[in-house]
Scaffold this motif. Sequence first.
Motif, short mmCIF file in Angstrom:
data_model
loop_
_atom_site.label_atom_id
_atom_site.label_comp_id
_atom_site.label_asym_id
_atom_site.label_seq_id
_atom_site.Cartn_x
_atom_site.Cartn_y
_atom_site.Cartn_z
N SER A 286 35.51 32.64 -7.66
CA SER A 286 35.66 33.86 -6.86
C SER A 286 37.12 34.28 -6.89
O SER A 286 38.00 33.51 -7.29
CB SER A 286 35.23 33.60 -5.43
OG SER A 286 36.16 32.72 -4.81
N THR A 637 37.06 42.63 -7.47
CA THR A 637 36.92 41.26 -6.97
C THR A 637 35.70 40.59 -7.60
O THR A 637 34.72 41.25 -7.95
CB THR A 637 36.77 41.25 -5.43
OG1 THR A 637 35.71 42.14 -5.06
CG2 THR A 637 38.04 41.71 -4.75
N ASP A 639 32.74 37.59 -7.19
CA ASP A 639 32.07 36.75 -6.20
C ASP A 639 32.02 35.31 -6.74
O ASP A 639 32.59 35.02 -7.79
CB ASP A 639 30.68 37.28 -5.86
CG ASP A 639 29.69 37.18 -7.01
OD1 ASP A 639 29.98 36.46 -7.98
OD2 ASP A 639 28.62 37.81 -6.93
N GLY A 640 31.37 34.44 -6.03
CA GLY A 640 31.35 33.03 -6.39
C GLY A 640 30.57 32.69 -7.64
O GLY A 640 30.51 31.53 -8.05
N ARG A 643 30.53 37.34 -10.81
CA ARG A 643 30.11 38.74 -10.92
C ARG A 643 31.16 39.65 -10.29
O ARG A 643 31.66 39.36 -9.19
CB ARG A 643 28.78 38.98 -10.20
CG ARG A 643 27.55 38.92 -11.08
CD ARG A 643 27.37 37.55 -11.67
NE ARG A 643 26.13 37.42 -12.45
CZ ARG A 643 25.86 36.35 -13.18
NH1 ARG A 643 26.71 35.35 -13.26
NH2 ARG A 643 24.71 36.29 -13.85
N GLN A 645 32.22 42.61 -8.12
CA GLN A 645 31.53 43.16 -6.96
C GLN A 645 31.57 44.69 -6.90
O GLN A 645 30.92 45.28 -6.05
CB GLN A 645 32.13 42.56 -5.69
CG GLN A 645 31.83 41.06 -5.58
CD GLN A 645 32.51 40.42 -4.40
OE1 GLN A 645 33.73 40.39 -4.32
NE2 GLN A 645 31.74 39.90 -3.47
#
Lengths: 711, 152
Positions: A286, A637, A639-640, A643, A645
């Motif tokens: 992330s 940004t 994600d964990g 991907r 966002q």
Amino acid sequence: MPILSRRNFLSAGAGFTLLLVLPVRSGRTQGGPPGLPATPNAFIRVGADDTVTVIIKHLEMGQGPYTGLATLVAEEMDADWSQIRAEAAHADDALYRNLAFGVQGTGGSTAIANSYIQMRKAGAAARAMLVAAAAADWGVHPSEITVRAGRLSHPSGREAGFGTFAAAAAGMEVPQDPPLKDPADFVLIGTNVPRLDSAAKANGTAEFTLDLYREGMLTVVVAHPPAFGATVASWDDAAALKVRGVEMVRQIPSGIAVYARNTFAAIKGREALQIQWEEAKAERRSTAEMFEDMSEALEGARVVEQSGEADALDGAAELLEAEYRFPYLAHAPMEPLDAVIEVTDGRAQLWYGCQFPAIDRPIVAQTLGLATDAVRINVLFAGGSFGRRAQGDGHFAAEVAHVAQAAGRDGAFKLLWTREDDIRGGYYRPATLHRLRAGLDAEGRIVGWENRIANQSIMAGTALEAFMQNGLDPSSYEGSNDLPYAVGARRIAWARVDSPVPVLWWRSVGHTHTAFAVEVFLDEVLERAGKDPVRGRLELLGPEATRHRAVLEKVAEFADWKGRTREGRGYGVALAKSFGSHVAQIVEVENGGSLPRVTQVWCAIDCGVAVNPDIIRAQMEGGIGYALSAALYGAITLDGTGRVQQSNFDSYRLLRIEEMPQVHVAILPSAEPPTGVGEPGVPPLGPAVANAWRALTGRPVRQLPLAQLPA
Amino acid sequence: MLTLSVNGRDLSLDVDPDTPLLWVLRDELRLTGTKFGCGMAQCGACTVMLDGLPTRSCVTPVGSATGARVTTIEGMRGREIEAVQAAWAAIDVPQCGWCQSGQVMSATALLRETPRPSDADIDRAMSGNLCRCATYLRIRQAIHAAARTLEG
């Protein structure tokens, strides 16, 4: 169009034209073998109808090189602006190299700077050849001929336009080093000649890549991996092929390409694909985890500049420290990446807003197994770039070549990235972490300054890696290691981090974050020392920093600087030199709730000779708006699961008209050679906004964008 | 077959009715002044007139436009668009130019409704048109200039 000979005639629609080919020597060629003979450059076509068409070697993506370079030619030709036209040069390193790069390319705000003498010489040579032709025809000495506003005249009363002698001029000797005008005699340089592309861009007739349709052309979109570094494991195109208009589906190195008879069918076909992705090697961290890793990497940062006592901070009476975080940013030009390629009988022709022909052309050739000479790139207007089309790895040129090759047959193909492809496609401004420390002595003087920076390298792993030295990529930290301020002992260090997320220069490159970190931290340090932000900076500027001082004093004067707050408004200042130009800005903010409302920006720029003041003003306005978008909202940004966002303008928000501040621009008079204007308006804006916001609210800004600050 | 009235011409087209009007205008009719920017009515680059009202063609299925008069920038006529385009050129509004067809369409629609718009009127009418080059100050200036021209 064969234009490699020293001069030749072309039969164009309007009659004979003179194609002037000039020997121009590059004094600043980088990377090329020394001692090469002068290379001919072809820049000017004079039509029988008196038009002068200037061949523009730089991509017109909004910053005005069509108008600027044509102005330089017109000035020395003594042409009338109304007879001037511009058209794009095709890809040809020998003819159209950027003298600052040594190869053909647009970027680094170099278009005017590297062309200033070259284009004027081209114009002066053309003028001399037209005069020589007229003198021969009229039986007079060339020195008796006057040229003014595109007319040749002789005291005997003889007069003619350029077109009359276009053909004869082509037979005249090409002056090797024609004299240039004294700047005091400039007629066009320094005036606001109207842009050559405004009317066509206001009535929809300006031709961009997406507007091009070739016979039998298929439109192609590519399904890219959902995480950076992922690859195709398996895929099924059965449903995609049932979509009306879809012709075929092919795997290429960057994903799965869908070919269709129209754009919507290609997009629908892509949606119908079934793809399994292999994500073992993909970026799965992330954004927060990536910043943690950057923070750790700072411990091993390599020193890029050190001066003064190494232990200066240890002996300081007071130590200040701050950390600044900058997210990935997408360039998001309004025209997403696109290109048309046509392959016929072992030759390839492309049309697009090509920014680095020197990189793209050989990549297309290699991908298709062709000689470089068998690839022609026709350069079209680009609907913005801001760095996005200037690719060190030529990934988009490679993708369009793979699209053509995977088709398995000759034909024309238009590759289009949708907005989602653009926002999620990587090649971002590197996410960056700065950690700064400054030491004050008992009298509040700055005795030491340390700046450690962690981010990915833009150049590493690309054709531009050759420009790195000792593994250092200056584009990662530029602006942090050439401070104009006397801040005592200095230590600047950089830690390179790696990720499968591809990164790229974003309008003003390293200065996008270094100017922010330096100018925001300095503002906090000055406040701690009890100094006014403007006077405190001026006190730190050494006697050699005359141009820094001049823009700062100018902006303070015309913004009527009276300190950090006034009548419920906050004021912030910032100063940055980038791409050879010095820019200072003062920003006025009001409290818009959780976010500042930026109402006014004053901007003073010293960019040397101002070739076209109105275009410089436009670039300051545009750079300020671009930078404000990023300061308020810009963030990509992860994600964990790796991907992105954001996907479109709803989640990657851009500045809108009601958020645009008033902008006041002062251009300092200068006789120095011209420097950049496309990028230098950007760096001071973010820090000036942050400084104004802190002045108004007391809240320091330690990460961007402002919209993600805790309430 | 689907019938469509574009720039005063009645056309019969063999396209799926769910195709966005934008792609029909561009790919089928080669009216390329209307641009693609986002595909979800976020940026306004694709603005056309539908029965005289500014509409985002990227989210307008062509099947829903069959009974309407579609006007693209190529088909615009009248004092307002002439004044707008003249002001756009005189003030050198465009930089990259990609969004400007849409800006010109929205500005023209505004001046047809509101001959002397205030800054707030302009913000309201133009807020849906993104310009990544941030030519917003000149857009506002050019709309005011066009309004003065129209006033005579």
